[in-house]
Design a protein around this motif. Structure first.
Motif, PDB file in Angstrom:
ATOM      1  N   PRO A 107       2.953  -3.750  -1.641  1.00  0.00           N
ATOM      2  CA  PRO A 107       2.305  -2.659  -0.894  1.00  0.00           C
ATOM      3  C   PRO A 107       1.086  -3.122  -0.085  1.00  0.00           C
ATOM      4  O   PRO A 107       0.863  -2.637   1.009  1.00  0.00           O
ATOM      5  N   SER A 149      -3.542  -2.323  12.025  1.00  0.00           N
ATOM      6  CA  SER A 149      -2.289  -1.625  11.713  1.00  0.00           C
ATOM      7  C   SER A 149      -2.445  -0.127  11.946  1.00  0.00           C
ATOM      8  O   SER A 149      -1.549   0.515  12.506  1.00  0.00           O
ATOM      9  N   ALA A 197       1.105   6.780   6.062  1.00  0.00           N
ATOM     10  CA  ALA A 197       2.566   6.908   5.965  1.00  0.00           C
ATOM     11  C   ALA A 197       3.229   6.296   7.192  1.00  0.00           C
ATOM     12  O   ALA A 197       4.307   5.696   7.097  1.00  0.00           O
ATOM     13  N   THR A 252       2.197  -4.610   3.103  1.00  0.00           N
ATOM     14  CA  THR A 252       2.737  -3.589   3.993  1.00  0.00           C
ATOM     15  C   THR A 252       1.646  -2.995   4.863  1.00  0.00           C
ATOM     16  O   THR A 252       1.847  -2.762   6.050  1.00  0.00           O
ATOM     17  N   ILE A 253       0.462  -2.785   4.310  1.00  0.00           N
ATOM     18  CA  ILE A 253      -0.640  -2.169   5.048  1.00  0.00           C
ATOM     19  C   ILE A 253      -1.128  -3.082   6.176  1.00  0.00           C
ATOM     20  O   ILE A 253      -1.459  -2.628   7.254  1.00  0.00           O
ATOM     21  N   VAL A 272       3.346   2.525   6.714  1.00  0.00           N
ATOM     22  CA  VAL A 272       4.413   2.174   5.779  1.00  0.00           C
ATOM     23  C   VAL A 272       5.783   2.331   6.448  1.00  0.00           C
ATOM     24  O   VAL A 272       6.649   1.465   6.306  1.00  0.00           O
ATOM     25  N   SER A 273       5.968   3.403   7.208  1.00  0.00           N
ATOM     26  CA  SER A 273       7.252   3.639   7.886  1.00  0.00           C
ATOM     27  C   SER A 273       7.554   2.549   8.908  1.00  0.00           C
ATOM     28  O   SER A 273       8.656   1.993   8.928  1.00  0.00           O
ATOM     29  N   THR A 318       6.242  -0.473   9.149  1.00  0.00           N
ATOM     30  CA  THR A 318       6.388  -1.773   8.504  1.00  0.00           C
ATOM     31  C   THR A 318       7.737  -1.875   7.801  1.00  0.00           C
ATOM     32  O   THR A 318       8.409  -2.911   7.882  1.00  0.00           O
ATOM     33  N   THR A 319       8.137  -0.823   7.117  1.00  0.00           N
ATOM     34  CA  THR A 319       9.434  -0.826   6.442  1.00  0.00           C
ATOM     35  C   THR A 319      10.556  -0.991   7.451  1.00  0.00           C
ATOM     36  O   THR A 319      11.490  -1.778   7.247  1.00  0.00           O
TER      37      THR A 319
END
Length: 174
Positions: free
Chosen positions: A137, A29, A83, A140-141, A86-87, A89-90
């Motif tokens: 969370p 990732s 970050a 998400t990683i 996370v961005s 993946t979101t």
């Protein structure tokens, strides 16, 4: 080495590397975010250069603004990869939920056809999965790397099967 053998071994190598990625999903990732950041930086810089070469003020300012925005996004991914993970993946999960909502809407329009339940269930599953993953969370990683690993496994299996099929065709020609 003939093409069928090349396809076969490329598929085997892709499967092996896909397994490596799956077992190191968080690292993968991070690598995805770094590569994305580099591509955004290069693309944004090219757009800024094109913006300075643009004739007319309206398009010029729009091209420059989008170019600088893209450079900033690439720089932010590279300066803070966590970050960025996370961005991305979101964003991916929001697209997944939106896709699920569209499937549900198409399912409702397909009421009375054999497509009704598959569309409804698939759409609801996508929405539910997106909500569950957004609330976790740790998922998400690793999600980007996990999806890359799955893609590599599927691509490797496809390449291997193409190689075997090509070998079978070669045998039939002889």
């Amino acid at each position: 080495m003939n093409y069928s053998t090349r396809f076969f071994w490329a598929g085997v190598l892709t499967i092996v590397l896909g397994l490596v990625v799956l077992f190191n999903a968080a690292v993968a990732s991070g690598a995805i975010v770094v590569v994305t950041g580099i591509v955004l930086l290069i693309g944004g810089a090219a757009q800024v250069v094109l913006g300075f070469l643009e004739e007319g003020s309206g398009r010029k300012w729009l091209t420059l603004a989008l170019g600088f925005l893209t450079v900033f996004l690439g720089w932010s991914f590279l300066s803070n990869p966590l970050a960025g993970i996370v961005s991305l993946t979101t964003f991916l999960l929001i697209l997944m939920a939106a896709s699920g909502a569209v499937q549900v809407l198409f399912g409702l329009r397909a009421r009375g056809t054999p497509f009704f339940w598959p569309l409804i269930l698939s759409g609801l599953a996508s929405i539910l999965l997106a909500i569950i993953l957004l609330s976790s969370p740790s998922a998400t990683i690793s999600l980007l790397g996990f999806l890359l690993g799955l893609h590599m496994l599927a691509s490797g299996a496809c390449l291997t099967m193409v190689g075997l099929y090509m070998k079978k065709l070669d045998a039939l020609k002889k």
